[in-house]
Design a protein around this motif. Sequence first.
Motif, PDB file in Angstrom:
ATOM      1  N   ALA A 111     -38.154  40.619  20.365  1.00 41.98           N
ATOM      2  CA  ALA A 111     -37.401  40.858  19.128  1.00 41.98           C
ATOM      3  C   ALA A 111     -37.668  42.251  18.576  1.00 41.98           C
ATOM      4  N   SER A 112     -38.911  42.723  18.669  1.00 41.92           N
ATOM      5  CA  SER A 112     -39.242  44.059  18.169  1.00 41.92           C
ATOM      6  C   SER A 112     -38.494  45.129  18.949  1.00 41.92           C
ATOM      7  N   VAL A 113     -38.471  44.995  20.273  1.00 43.24           N
ATOM      8  CA  VAL A 113     -37.777  45.984  21.098  1.00 43.24           C
ATOM      9  C   VAL A 113     -36.279  45.955  20.820  1.00 43.24           C
ATOM     10  N   VAL A 114     -35.693  44.764  20.755  1.00 41.51           N
ATOM     11  CA  VAL A 114     -34.249  44.653  20.523  1.00 41.51           C
ATOM     12  C   VAL A 114     -33.878  45.220  19.155  1.00 41.51           C
ATOM     13  N   ALA A 115     -34.646  44.879  18.121  1.00 36.70           N
ATOM     14  CA  ALA A 115     -34.333  45.383  16.778  1.00 36.70           C
ATOM     15  C   ALA A 115     -34.487  46.903  16.719  1.00 36.70           C
ATOM     16  N   ALA A 116     -35.540  47.427  17.359  1.00 36.02           N
ATOM     17  CA  ALA A 116     -35.770  48.869  17.334  1.00 36.02           C
ATOM     18  C   ALA A 116     -34.688  49.622  18.106  1.00 36.02           C
ATOM     19  N   VAL A 117     -34.298  49.107  19.262  1.00 41.18           N
ATOM     20  CA  VAL A 117     -33.249  49.749  20.060  1.00 41.18           C
ATOM     21  C   VAL A 117     -31.929  49.738  19.306  1.00 41.18           C
ATOM     22  N   ASP A 118     -31.587  48.600  18.695  1.00 39.04           N
ATOM     23  CA  ASP A 118     -30.329  48.513  17.949  1.00 39.04           C
ATOM     24  C   ASP A 118     -30.331  49.496  16.785  1.00 39.04           C
ATOM     25  N   TYR A 119     -31.459  49.609  16.112  1.00 43.01           N
ATOM     26  CA  TYR A 119     -31.550  50.557  15.005  1.00 43.01           C
ATOM     27  C   TYR A 119     -31.398  51.992  15.510  1.00 43.01           C
ATOM     28  N   ALA A 120     -32.028  52.295  16.652  1.00 43.27           N
ATOM     29  CA  ALA A 120     -31.997  53.662  17.178  1.00 43.27           C
ATOM     30  C   ALA A 120     -30.584  54.097  17.546  1.00 43.27           C
ATOM     31  N   ILE A 121     -29.801  53.199  18.115  1.00 43.79           N
ATOM     32  CA  ILE A 121     -28.466  53.581  18.597  1.00 43.79           C
ATOM     33  C   ILE A 121     -27.388  53.405  17.544  1.00 43.79           C
ATOM     34  N   SER A 122     -27.765  52.865  16.377  1.00 49.82           N
ATOM     35  CA  SER A 122     -26.763  52.568  15.349  1.00 49.82           C
ATOM     36  C   SER A 122     -26.300  53.800  14.593  1.00 49.82           C
ATOM     37  N   GLY A 123     -27.136  54.844  14.610  1.00 46.52           N
ATOM     38  CA  GLY A 123     -26.798  56.027  13.816  1.00 46.52           C
ATOM     39  C   GLY A 123     -27.137  55.881  12.352  1.00 46.52           C
ATOM     40  N   ALA A 124     -27.874  54.817  11.996  1.00 45.09           N
ATOM     41  CA  ALA A 124     -28.257  54.610  10.598  1.00 45.09           C
ATOM     42  C   ALA A 124     -29.167  55.743  10.136  1.00 45.09           C
ATOM     43  N   PRO A 125     -29.113  56.101   8.844  1.00 47.11           N
ATOM     44  CA  PRO A 125     -29.963  57.185   8.334  1.00 47.11           C
ATOM     45  C   PRO A 125     -31.443  56.912   8.626  1.00 47.11           C
ATOM     46  N   ARG A 126     -32.145  57.964   9.032  1.00 45.90           N
ATOM     47  CA  ARG A 126     -33.567  57.807   9.348  1.00 45.90           C
ATOM     48  C   ARG A 126     -34.311  59.069   8.948  1.00 45.90           C
ATOM     49  N   ARG A 127     -35.325  58.906   8.108  1.00 48.04           N
ATOM     50  CA  ARG A 127     -36.195  60.025   7.754  1.00 48.04           C
ATOM     51  C   ARG A 127     -37.599  59.807   8.313  1.00 48.04           C
ATOM     52  N   ARG A 128     -38.025  58.549   8.404  1.00 46.10           N
ATOM     53  CA  ARG A 128     -39.382  58.270   8.897  1.00 46.10           C
ATOM     54  C   ARG A 128     -39.368  58.078  10.407  1.00 46.10           C
ATOM     55  N   ALA A 129     -40.447  58.475  11.052  1.00 51.15           N
ATOM     56  CA  ALA A 129     -40.622  58.194  12.473  1.00 51.15           C
ATOM     57  C   ALA A 129     -40.845  56.700  12.667  1.00 51.15           C
ATOM     58  N   LEU A 130     -40.314  56.172  13.769  1.00 48.94           N
ATOM     59  CA  LEU A 130     -40.511  54.776  14.134  1.00 48.94           C
ATOM     60  C   LEU A 130     -41.283  54.726  15.449  1.00 48.94           C
ATOM     61  N   PHE A 131     -42.401  54.024  15.431  1.00 46.56           N
ATOM     62  CA  PHE A 131     -43.256  53.876  16.608  1.00 46.56           C
ATOM     63  C   PHE A 131     -43.210  52.428  17.094  1.00 46.56           C
ATOM     64  N   LEU A 132     -43.239  52.239  18.394  1.00 48.93           N
ATOM     65  CA  LEU A 132     -43.543  50.938  18.986  1.00 48.93           C
ATOM     66  C   LEU A 132     -44.834  51.093  19.776  1.00 48.93           C
ATOM     67  N   ALA A 133     -45.815  50.272  19.451  1.00 49.17           N
ATOM     68  CA  ALA A 133     -47.083  50.270  20.173  1.00 49.17           C
ATOM     69  C   ALA A 133     -47.173  48.954  20.939  1.00 49.17           C
ATOM     70  N   LEU A 134     -46.954  49.025  22.244  1.00 47.80           N
ATOM     71  CA  LEU A 134     -46.958  47.843  23.109  1.00 47.80           C
ATOM     72  C   LEU A 134     -48.272  47.856  23.874  1.00 47.80           C
ATOM     73  N   THR A 135     -49.146  46.906  23.555  1.00 51.61           N
ATOM     74  CA  THR A 135     -50.548  47.020  23.961  1.00 51.61           C
ATOM     75  C   THR A 135     -50.933  46.057  25.079  1.00 51.61           C
ATOM     76  N   ALA A 136     -51.820  46.546  25.929  1.00 51.86           N
ATOM     77  CA  ALA A 136     -52.464  45.713  26.939  1.00 51.86           C
ATOM     78  C   ALA A 136     -53.759  45.131  26.365  1.00 51.86           C
ATOM     79  N   ASP A 137     -54.242  44.050  27.000  1.00 56.11           N
ATOM     80  CA  ASP A 137     -55.593  43.528  26.761  1.00 56.11           C
ATOM     81  C   ASP A 137     -55.862  43.083  25.332  1.00 56.11           C
ATOM     82  N   GLU A 138     -54.853  42.585  24.633  1.00 57.16           N
ATOM     83  CA  GLU A 138     -55.125  42.051  23.298  1.00 57.16           C
ATOM     84  C   GLU A 138     -55.884  40.739  23.372  1.00 57.16           C
TER      85      GLU A 138
END
Length: 380
Positions: A111-138
Motif C-alpha cells: 500500500a505504501s508503494v502504490v500510494a507513493a507511486v500514484d502521488y508521484a505521477i499525479s502531478g499534485a503540488p509537492r514542496r516536501r521531499a518524500l522518502f520510502l525506506a524499505l528495510t531488511a532484517d526488521e
Amino acid sequence: MSLFSPALALLRQLVMVPTPNPPGYEERLLDVLQPLLQEAGFDCQRVPLHSGRASLVAVLPGELPGLALFAHLDTVRAEEVGWETAPFELHARGSRFYGRGTADMKGGLAASVVAAVDYAISGAPRRRALFLALTADEEYGYGGARSIQAAGLLDNCRTVVITEPTENLLFCGQKGEFWLELRLHGKAAHGSVPETGVNAIEAALELASALKAFVCGLAPIPGRGRSSFNLGEMQGGRQVNVVPDRCTMRVDLRLVCSSHRERILAFLAERRESLRSAGLGLALEELAWVEPVLARAKRPDTERLLELLRANGEHDEPVLAPYSTDAVAFAPAAAHADTEFMIFGPGSIAQAHQPNEYIEAQSLRDFVDTLRAALELWCA
C-alpha cells in the motif's frame, strides 16, 4: 478512485517472493519494487546488509525537509504445520486474504508503494521531499534500519510514518522492550522426599506470577497505555524423579516508560533477598533494553492524519504501539531534530507470526486510500 486493486495486485506479487528471516534475501523483493519506484520518478539507493540482503531508500525530491514512509521487507518463517493454504501464495476467503506477510507487513509495504507511486505521477503540488525506506532484517535485529540511519540517508526527514499493522489506528510511538533472563538455583534431592530439596521450578513459577502481578499492576499512563508481561521461555529439571535445582526463564516486558524498568529491577532485588532466605539463588541478566519511542503531542502532520481518520469514523486519542518497530534504530539519533513519529498501517498485529496469517480487504482498502490522501496534505 480507490487504489485497492493495484495495492492488492502488488501484495499478491510480494507474498509470492518469500523473504523469511533468517535468511531474508530481501533483494529479491527489491528487484520487484525498485523498477516501479524508479519509473515513477524516485531516486533509488540500495543499502547493502549481507549477501543477498539490502534495504532501499527511494526519494522524490522536494525543497523542504521530508517525510519518510517505512516498511520492512522480511517476514518471520512459515512452518508448514498449521497452514491451511500455501503460505507463499495469496489466497482469498471471503473478505480475507491469506499468506505469510499479508499483515506483517507486506500489506503495508504494498500500500505504501502504490500510494507513493500514484502521488508521484499525479502531478499534485509537492514542496516536501518524500522518502520510502524499505528495510531488511526488521524481524531479527533492525539491521536494515540501522544501516540506513548510519548512512545518513534520512537526515533530511522531519516526519516518519511506520506502516506496521495497527488496524488503521494511529499510534504515537511504541512501548519500550525489556527482556530479562532469570536463573534460579535450588537444591537437588530424590523425588520421593521433596522436602529435603529446594525446587527451583516451583520457585520460578511463583516468581513469574509475582512479577506478572507487579508489572500489570503498574499504573497506566494517559496517552501511553500500560506495561505488559509475557513469560516466553522456561527450562528446568533433569528427570521426573529428581527435585530440580536449576530453572531458567526469559520474560518479555513492554514498558510505557523508563521508570517502570527501574521499579521492576528494584522489585527483583527485593525478591532476591527473600529467595535467599528460602535457600534459593537468583541471577538476573538483561538481554535487551530499548527505550520507549514517544512522539511529541499536537504535531502538525499527526494532526492532519487524525483529521482524515476522524472524518471517516471514530478515532480515539493515539496511544503507544505495544510492539517494537524499526523506530528503535533511528529514534534516538533523530530526537535532537524534533522528528515526528507515527505508526499507522493496515492489518492486525494479532495475525503476525502465526499460521494462516491474513489481512482484511477493507483494512487494506481504507489504508491505501487514506495514505494517498494524507500524502497530498503532508507534502504540499
